[in-house]
Design an enzyme around this catalytic site. Structure first.
Site, PDB file in Angstrom:
ATOM      1  CG  ASP A  12      -2.109  -0.668   1.169  1.00 11.81           C
ATOM      2  OD1 ASP A  12      -2.344  -1.176   0.081  1.00 11.81           O
ATOM      3  OD2 ASP A  12      -2.877  -0.702   2.130  1.00 11.81           O
TER       4      ASP A  12
ATOM      5  CG  ASP B   7      -6.250  -3.721   1.783  1.00 10.08           C
ATOM      6  OD1 ASP B   7      -6.566  -3.545   0.589  1.00 10.08           O
ATOM      7  OD2 ASP B   7      -5.740  -2.831   2.485  1.00 10.08           O
TER       8      ASP B   7
ATOM      9  CG  ASP C 147      -4.456   0.315   5.479  1.00  7.29           C
ATOM     10  OD1 ASP C 147      -5.116  -0.091   4.512  1.00  7.29           O
ATOM     11  OD2 ASP C 147      -3.979   1.454   5.541  1.00  7.29           O
TER      12      ASP C 147
END
EC number: 7.2.2.10
Length: 1176
Positions: free
Chosen positions: A470, A795, A791
């Site tokens: 990310d 996801d 997070d």
């Protein structure tokens, strides 16, 4: 968790309830039964019994807005009456149970039996001392004292078996203890937001009591049962309890029941806690599971193998692996209790299959074990034959009845030698080394901010070839600040002066930001003087609130004026909308909606924009294109995240159709566009450079605008200008990987992923598709091992699919943590590099141990074998072998598995899945050292007595005293192992084997400790250890020969591996064969090799037993002459039973027709050949 504890718990509560029912308007039992209702039933019940939720709040003495007062006395009382929010864990295995499990080892059992027989025989004195005639049984060396000491060997073997068992049990016990510690640490770290005394505070989950008002938001894992009292757009994933994957929409008037262990997928709100701990829905399931577990064990003892029990015993085995002992929360087992049992099994199996190392090791251990078994069998056969031929054929001795015990004693001695060869050959230290190495790494990784939830993830990480990361919070600091703004037709490069912004615009802006953001998001004063203000809640919203404060305005008064309860409708942010909107009712009855979101998405819905006077002007598509070019792209190219803030007014009548989102979210008026900076973490560029040097590709997957993403990627060093790489947006990515029908094609993904470095504006499904595409790709010869960081709740799928999933400890939602393998406690990318280092270190530690272990194995087995064949007696006695085994296995695994990692580990490419465990360099070292050791030992064995001028120890009669000759051989052997242990510290052919030896105190302690114990054994071991004390000069020779190992190691290092082509095959032995059918059919449960071997054994037993049962029935049926319908039926049921285990090779009627033709042949077949079918 026994039934006892629970029943006590309830009876205590019953008593308490009687006393306290007066204080609270409802009892524990009432609340429990209330929570079992769902949907409208629950609403009706609440209305009837308490009159709305407010009534229930009054009954529980709490306020829906202020929460509990939070006085200590009140909280204690609530805990006493309604229970604590804590689910007691299952009892750990006691030390005794672990000892019992360690005793189940087959080789140890064989040894115990042999030792007991040996003991029994030594006490048996044949009558009438007439056994002089019993062959070569007694040489002259035997005097009375020695004959008495015959029992010592048996006793010594038993003692050493006890040692081995205790060490194994202690290791398991300490492992279990570590996991429990880690577990409790994970649980303590889990906090939840509640309202107490009007203040919003975070408390540990265990502190939540009945009557608390908890704030739930997107991504939470609910810690207790409760009733939804206020909020918006709340959607819950209840699959962990119901097995239904659809999200359930919660509302105060239709379905207000919130259950513990479920996930919030969207929205936010408040709930009144009504049940905690063992009384919550998850707790109740756990209580059943706990009680169930004990029932199952009872059944297990009776030997009934039901399906549940197989599951149970498998789980037990897993718990020993420790891989399962670390679930984040009890949740996992709750899942098993319900419908998705099958999926659960599958996911477990998948987890199991994934560990590359375990597959390779199991295969290796099985191969070595088989070789050892063959060697030991041959040893025993040769010894027995030689003795029999020598005694009865060559010396023509008759077999006298009174000599039988003497002969049996000989045979037992031979048998013990054979077993000892087997014990030394089987590397039971392997699993131990893996466990120690992993447990040690996990413990140390905690210090490096990696909280490992699944053990094998640690080792898989060492093989990682790709990381999909990310951007926000991992590569960047996740501290958002607005640095540019476009307000009133002006593009400000820094925060504008409040006076330069039109007053109308300013007021709208402050309202839009204050109201249209989660009320849980706040900016608090800094903790330390002169520090930065603290950001609580959603970081993007914090950035916007900070912007309000920078404009010298305040958001609190606006929020106080319009509290959360007064918000008319909220469209919460989710990954599909990419925007958030809030509707409020104006004093005149009309509605106003504030909206904010990704600039290109919100601007598409704007038809007006506020000008420099604060008045709306028309905003046409071409104005928008110009704005994108002039404002948004320049901001994005500076690495800023652009957010557009807008609003829209609606008439009071007719009231708009709020559910028609597309109409509502259109025709907006743009207030401003801001550029938010999220600076790159200072340590990230270096960490990414290390990854690239270590052969790991870093890819960035983000929801941001492509220009922002590219700018950040360049800052981080993920892409270097001028290189050939791809930066794609989610839409474009999907267009390229799908065919005309819109299906994803692997070949298309294969064209993209090798060059793809940045995937922007991506949805969670894109992330999952990319990860799956890379993992399933067959383009490169190595299968890629992919790590993913995440997070958000969305996801979850990508984290689960990846080989290793990293969740953020600070910003991460509970859902993401639940799906992950490792939690980064500091959300920092550079911690991932640490994880790679530890993972590679685990792999190397195992290789070091193997290199050492196999050298000892080869030498010990060959010495015992040839010694036995040539001199009828192994030069290394059973007890000595066990001691060597202890050094090799247990101590060496401790010493070599705890080497700390070095930066040098990051200088090589990942090993990949197909690389053999034993490289050619290692093979060269193993064989080289084996040659040295064998040469010296055989020299000592055959000419040692001449060199040292001592009596020969060869061909000594039974029970003769230990000779110096054999003691020297034993001592030299151990010395060589000790010094070779130092050689084994390096596996890539390095010269300096002492490099960093003092950084590992455990290693030094073990080497010195072993040396000390060896001195004691040789000098004072006497008869049990078959040692006689040595002189100093003899000792010096032994140590000198041992030191020769180090010199010899340098000689071996000089030989270039490339010359030794023949070694290649040997190293490939351990290559894990990828089974093609399994690869093709992903859904087939994947089991690692060890399990397959075990299963195969079980299946054969079942099959054999079932056949025999059926055939006996058939024979009986024939005897009794009744119809054999029953037998037929029974056979088919048997078939169906076994079908669960595996596909049976034979159709059921074949064996029946055989039975019809000849009953006798059937029973013969049953006895000996479970598979011999077509007997005519």
């Amino acid at each position: 968790m026994g039934d006892m504890t629970n029943s006590d718990f309830y009876s205590k509560n019953q008593r308490n309830e009687a006393n306290h029912a007066g204080e609270f308007g409802c009892t524990l039992q009432e609340l429990r039964s209330l929570m079992e209702l769902r949907g409208t039933e629950a609403v009706v019940k609440i209305k009837e019994t308490y009159g709305e939720t407010e009534g229930l709040c009054r009954h529980l003495k709490t306020s829906p807005t202020e929460g509990l007062a939070g006085t200590a006395a009140d909280l204690e009382k609530r805990k006493l009456i309604f229970g604590k929010n804590f689910i007691p864990p299952k009892k750990p295995k006691t030390f005794i149970q672990l000892v019992w499990e360690a005793l189940q080892d087959v080789t140890l059992i064989i040894l115990e039996i042999a030792a007991i027989i040996s003991l029994g025989l030594s006490f048996y004195q044949p009558p009438g001392e007439g056994n002089e005639g019993c062959g070569t049984a007694t040489g002259g060396a035997e005097d009375e004292g020695e004959a008495e000491a015959g029992w010592i060997e048996g006793a010594a073997i038993l003692l050493s078996v006890i040692c081995v068992v205790l060490v194994t049990a202690f290791n398991d016990w300490s492992k279990e203890k570590q996991f429990r510690g880690l577990q409790s640490r994970i649980e303590q770290e889990q906090k939840f937001t509640v309202v107490r005394g009007g203040q919003v505070i975070q408390i540990p989950v265990a502190e939540i009591v009945v009557g608390d008002i908890a704030q739930v938001k997107y991504g939470d894992l609910l810690p207790a049962d409760g009733i939804f009292i206020q909020g918006n757009d709340l959607k819950i994933d209840e699959s962990s309890l119901t097995g239904e994957s659809d999200q359930v929409r919660k509302s105060v008037d239709k379905d207000p029941m919130l259950l513990s262990g479920t996930h919030v997928m969207e929205g936010s709100g408040r709930m009144l806690v009504t049940a905690v701990g063992v009384n919550s829905q998850t707790g109740i399931i756990f209580t059943l599971l706990g009680a169930g577990g004990e029932e199952e064990e009872k059944k297990d003892k009776k030997g009934k193998m039901q399906d549940g029990n197989m599951e149970n015993s498998q789980n037990k085995a897993k718990q020993q692996d420790g891989a399962a002992a670390m679930e984040m929360q009890p949740l996992k087992s709750a899942e098993g209790g319900e419908g998705d049992d099958k999926d659960k099994k599958k996911s477990n199996m998948h987890k199991k299959e994934k560990s590359v190392l375990q597959g390779k090791l199991t295969k290796l251990a099985v191969q070595i074990g088989k070789a050892g078994l063959v060697m030991s069998a041959i040893t025993v056969i040769i010894l027995v034959l030689y003795f029999a031929i020598d005694t009865f054929v060559v010396n023509k001795k008759p077999w006298l009845p009174e000599c039988t015990p003497v002969y049996v004693q000989y045979f037992v001695k031979f048998f013990i030698i054979g077993v000892t060869v087997l014990v030394v050959a089987v590397p039971e230290g392997l699993p131990l080394a893996v466990t120690i190495s992993l447990a040690y790494s996990v413990k140390k990784m905690m210090k490096d901010n990696n909280l490992v939830r699944h053990l094998d993830a640690c080792e898989t990480m060492g093989n990682a070839t790709a990381i999909c990361s990310d951007k926000t919070g991992t590569l960047t600091t996740n501290r958002m600040t607005v640095v540019q703004a476009y307000v009133g037709d002006v593009h400000y490069k820094e925060i504008p002066d409040p006076d330069s912004v039109p007053a109308k615009t300013l007021e709208l802006l402050v309202n839009a930001i204050a109201i249209n953001s989660a009320y849980t998001t706040k900016i608090l004063p800094p903790e330390k003087e002169g520090g930065l203000p603290r950001q609580v809640g959603n970081k993007t919203e914090c950035g916007l609130l900070g912007f309000v404060l920078d404009l010298k305005q305040d958001y609190e008064p606006v929020r106080n004026l319009i509290p959360e309860e007064k918000l008319y409708k909220v469209y919460t942010f989710n990954s599909v909308r990419k925007s958030m909107s809030t509707v409020i009712k104006m004093p005149d009855g009309s509605f106003r909606m504030y909206s904010k979101g990704a600039s290109e998405i919100v601007l598409k819905k704007c038809s007006r924009i506020l000008n420099s006077a604060g008045e709306p002007r028309i905003f046409r598509p071409r104005d928008r294109d110009e704005m994108v070019k002039k404002v948004i792209e320049p901001m994005a190219c500076d690495g800023l995240r652009t957010i557009c803030v807008a609003f829209r007014d609606f008439n009071s009548s007719p009231e708009p159709d709020w559910d028609n989102e597309n109409d509502i979210l259109s025709d907006l008026t743009c207030i401003c566009v801001v550029g938010i900076e999220d600076p790159v973490r200072p340590e990230v560029p270096e960490a990414i450079r290390k990854c690239q040097r270590a052969g790991i590709t870093v890819r960035m997957v983000t929801g941001d605008n492509i220009n922002t993403a590219r700018a950040i990627a360049i800052k981080c060093g993920i892409i270097h200008p001028g290189e050939d790489f791809l930066c794609l947006e989610g839409k474009e990515f999907n267009r390229r990987i799908r065919n005309e029908k819109g299906e994803i094609e692997q070949e298309r993904i294969d064209k993209i992923w090798p060059k793809l470095r940045v995937l922007a504006r991506s949805s969670p499904t894109d992330k999952h598709t990319l990860v799956k595409g890379i993992i399933d790709s067959t383009q490169v010869e190595q299968r890629q091992v992919v790590a993913v960081t995440g997070d958000g709740t969305n996801d979850g799928p990508a984290l689960k699919k990846a080989d290793v999933g990293f969740a953020m400890g600070i910003a991460g939602t509970d859902v993401a943590k639940e799906a992950s393998d490792i939690i980064l406690t500091d959300d920092n990318f550079s911690s991932i590099v640490k994880a790679v280092m530890w993972g590679r270190n685990v792999y190397d530690s195992i290789s070091k141990f193997l290199q050492f272990q196999l050298t000892v194995n080869i030498v010990a087995v060959i010495v015992a074998f040839t010694g036995a064949c040539i001199t009828q007696d192994s030069p290394l006695k059973a007890v000595q072998m066990l001691w060597v085994n202890l050094i090799m296995d247990t101590f060496a695994s401790l010493a070599l598995a705890t080497e700390p990692p070095t930066e040098a580990l990051l200088l090589r490419k990942p090993y990949g899945r197909n690389k053999p465990l034993i490289s050619r360099t290692m093979m060269k070292n193993i064989l080289g050292h084996a040659v040295y050791q064998l040469t010296l030992i055989f020299t000592l064995l055959f000419v040692g007595e001449k060199m040292f001028k001592i009596d020969s120890g060869r061909n000594a009669p039974l029970h003769s005293p230990p000779s110096e000759h054999y003691t020297i051989i034993f001592n030299t052997f151990v010395m060589m192992q000790l010094f070779n242990e130092i050689n084994a510290r390096k596996i890539h052919g390095e010269r300096n084997v002492f490099d960093g030896i003092f950084r590992n105190p455990i290693f030094c302690t073990i080497v010195l400790g072993t040396f000390a114990i060896q001195i004691v054994i040789v000098q004072f071991g006497g008869k049990p250890f078959s040692c006689s004390p040595l002189q100093l000069d003899q000792w010096m020779w032994c140590v000198f020969i041992g030191l020769g190992e180090l010199v010899w190691g340098q000689v071996i290092a000089t030989i270039p591996t490339s010359r030794l082509k023949f070694l290649k095959e040997a190293g490939r032995l351990t290559e894990k064969e990828e089974v093609p059918e399994e690869e093709l059919n992903e859904d087939v449960e994947e089991i690692d090799h060890a399990e397959r071997e075990l299963r195969r054994g079980q299946i054969l037993w079942f099959r054999g037993l079932n056949r025999i049962q059926t055939q006996i029935e058939v024979v009986n049926t024939f005897k009794s002459g009744t119809s054999f319908q029953g037998a037929l039926r029974r056979q088919s049921s048997v078939t169906s039973q076994t079908q669960d285990v595996t596909n049976i090779s034979s159709p059921s009627h074949v064996s029946l027709s055989n039975a019809l033709s000849s009953p006798t042949s059937t029973s013969a077949a049953a006895a000996g050949h479970p598979r011999r079918e077509g007997i005519p």
